[in-house]
Design an enzyme around this catalytic site. Structure first.
Site, PDB file in Angstrom:
ATOM      1  N   ASP A   1       0.442  -1.521  -0.153  1.00 24.90           N
ATOM      2  CA  ASP A   1      -0.142   0.121   0.123  1.00 24.90           C
ATOM      3  C   ASP A   1       0.454   1.224   0.075  1.00 24.90           C
ATOM      4  O   ASP A   1       0.984   2.220  -0.992  1.00 24.90           O
ATOM      5  CB  ASP A   1      -1.198   0.085   1.028  1.00 24.90           C
TER       6      ASP A   1
ATOM      7  N   GLU B   1       2.550  -9.861  11.538  1.00 22.86           N
ATOM      8  CA  GLU B   1       2.052  -9.191  10.013  1.00 22.86           C
ATOM      9  C   GLU B   1       3.501  -8.472   9.274  1.00 22.86           C
ATOM     10  O   GLU B   1       3.819  -9.244   8.370  1.00 22.86           O
ATOM     11  CB  GLU B   1       0.604  -8.033  10.119  1.00 22.86           C
TER      12      GLU B   1
HETATM   13  C1  DGY Z   1      -5.288  -2.047   4.663  1.00 22.48           C
HETATM   14  O1  DGY Z   1      -7.327  -2.048   4.707  1.00 22.48           O
HETATM   15  O2  DGY Z   1      -4.836  -1.956   5.144  1.00 22.48           O
HETATM   16  C2  DGY Z   1      -5.267  -3.462   3.627  1.00 22.48           C
HETATM   17  O3  DGY Z   1      -3.349  -3.438   2.715  1.00 22.48           O
HETATM   18  C3  DGY Z   1      -5.974  -2.582   2.159  1.00 22.48           C
HETATM   19  O4  DGY Z   1      -5.741  -3.586   1.095  1.00 22.48           O
END
Ligand code: DGY
Length: 429
Positions: A163, A393
């Protein structure tokens, strides 16, 4: 220690299994995510092949009529996540989904599952999924090469799965946020905000989402209206690999009429990858398709070249040099972004942290290409990270601390499928 971690990994997958589909982690990500589910299937396959198939079959329940497989399947509403189904506004059946896709790892997993057993049922399940995979890969080939370069364009940073990669900063800087209005993030109530994208990033994510929503996420119109259209080396290489696996399956399963089309996709992506080579830094990077500006940093996706089947020494040798340089600077491989770059932040999501799933793909490619030492270095570092900080994560490549969500499904899954020292192949290594 290893036996304990195997047991913990197993229990994480079982705990996050909501009945045929698996959420990444409770609270932060309470729905079914596309590539998370596929990595989870690799993990389930180590102890329950049937359950691994079900995970992928259920992912394809969310496939759109045009072939797209969305990045989130909102099977039931959960207010702990933003932006939820009401914000996306898709009208899909049998449940709402998000409006764009995510890295297409699925064909590679389906091939793995197929090769695990020659039982008739196993082959039959691959045969049912094959045409659905064809439809998805055709969707990428049809809609996501608007400039004809051959690489894969994404319409939202979320589609890349990475992201807040620093290389998105330049294209994101062109995204206006007027009209976004007020909204309440939920991610920062689950996780330290220092480990998450910033507010300005989120404003821009919402502006891009609104653009796609304004055209009902129609595949062609979304590419026209999105203020963010960037070629992604991560998806380009993952799809290239997935197409090679699809071609092998076409042969094995008797879908011979599909082979020429898959071969044409492979040629398209090989050409596209060349368009993402940045000679200034000697690596595959992003390319803003609105401005032609290329990314300036080596990312962990740059190391997927062998996974994608690239063998050209003009690519592999510089990447090996980057690997050795970064391994000399970081305590744990692979940082998601070059620690020598000014955009690097060791705990902020995709701006530096190590992600076990990218490690898995990169090491798998290197091992297949015969680069056993670097592949083993990545696996060994993944083991050290999980031993130190559990099934986080993601992890700091600097001090190995865990970050983001905890009890994370895909970290547990790739532990079982690849990293754990209890696997026979790893004992010998
Ligand atoms: C989040 O919500 O952080 C996700 O990566 C979007 O898919």
């Amino acid at each position: 220690m290893t036996a304990d971690l195997d047991a913990v990994a197993l229990s994480i997958l079982k705990d996050n299994d909501l009945g045929g589909y698996t959420i990444p982690t409770k609270g932060l990500y309470p729905y079914q995510w596309n590539w998370d589910s596929v990595f989870v299937a690799f993990g389930f396959a180590t102890f329950d092949l049937n359950r691994a198939w079900t995970e992928i079959e259920n992912l394809f329940e969310g496939q759109w009529a045009d072939g797209m497989v969305p990045h989130i399947l909102f099977r039931k509403n959960d207010p702990s996540y933003f932006p939820g189904p009401g914000v996306w506004g898709t009208k899909t059946e049998p449940f709402p989904t998000s409006g764009h896709s995510q890295p297409p790892v699925a064909a590679t997993a389906v091939r793995d599952l197929l090769e695990m057993s020659s039982a008739a049922d196993n082959i039959a399940r691959a045969k049912v999924l094959f045409p659905k995979l064809m439809d998805w890969h055709r969707w990428w080939a049809t809609y996501r090469d608007p400039k004809g370069h051959g690489s894969v364009a994404i319409v939202h940073p979320w589609e890349s799965g990475r992201d807040n990669l620093p290389d998105w900063d330049e294209p994101l800087s062109m995204v206006g946020t007027e009209g976004v209005g007020e909204y309440t993030r939920k991610d920062t109530s689950h996780v330290d905000p220092e480990m998450r994208p910033k507010k300005l990033d989120y404003d821009r994510y919402m502006a891009i989402l609104n653009a796609g929503k304004s055209v009902g996420w129609d595949a062609r119109k979304t590419v026209e209206v999105t203020p963010f259209l960037v070629a992604d080396p991560g998806i380009t290489m993952i799809l290239l690999r997935a197409n090679r696996d699809l071609l092998v399956m076409a042969d094995r399963l008797g879908f011979n009429d599909d082979k020429a089309e898959i071969e044409s996709w492979i040629a398209q992506l090989e050409r596209g990858l060349e368009s993402l080579w940045n000679p200034a830094i000697n690596a595959y990077v992003t390319r803003n398709l609105r401005t032609d500006v290329m990314g300036t940093g080596v990312s962990s996706a740059s190391f997927l070249a062998s996974y994608a089947g690239v063998t050209d020494p003009k690519v592999i040798e510089p990447m090996q040099a980057h690997f050795d340089r970064i391994a000399g600077a970081a305590e744990y491989m692979l940082p998601s972004y070059d620690p020598a770059h000014e955009g690097f932040e060791h705990k902020r999501y995709w701006r530096g942290p190590v992600w076990a799933v990218v490690n898995y793909m990169a090491a798998r490619g290197m091992r297949e290409a015969g680069d056993l030492n670097r592949a083993e270095k990545i696996r060994h570092d993944t083991v050290r990270l999980i031993e130190k900080s559990g099934f986080a994560e993601y992890f700091s490549p600097v001090d190995g601390s865990g970050a983001g969500g905890k009890s994370f499904s895909w970290t547990a899954a790739v532990w079982l499928a690849w990293a754990t020292p209890s696997l026979a192949a790893n004992k010998a290594a």
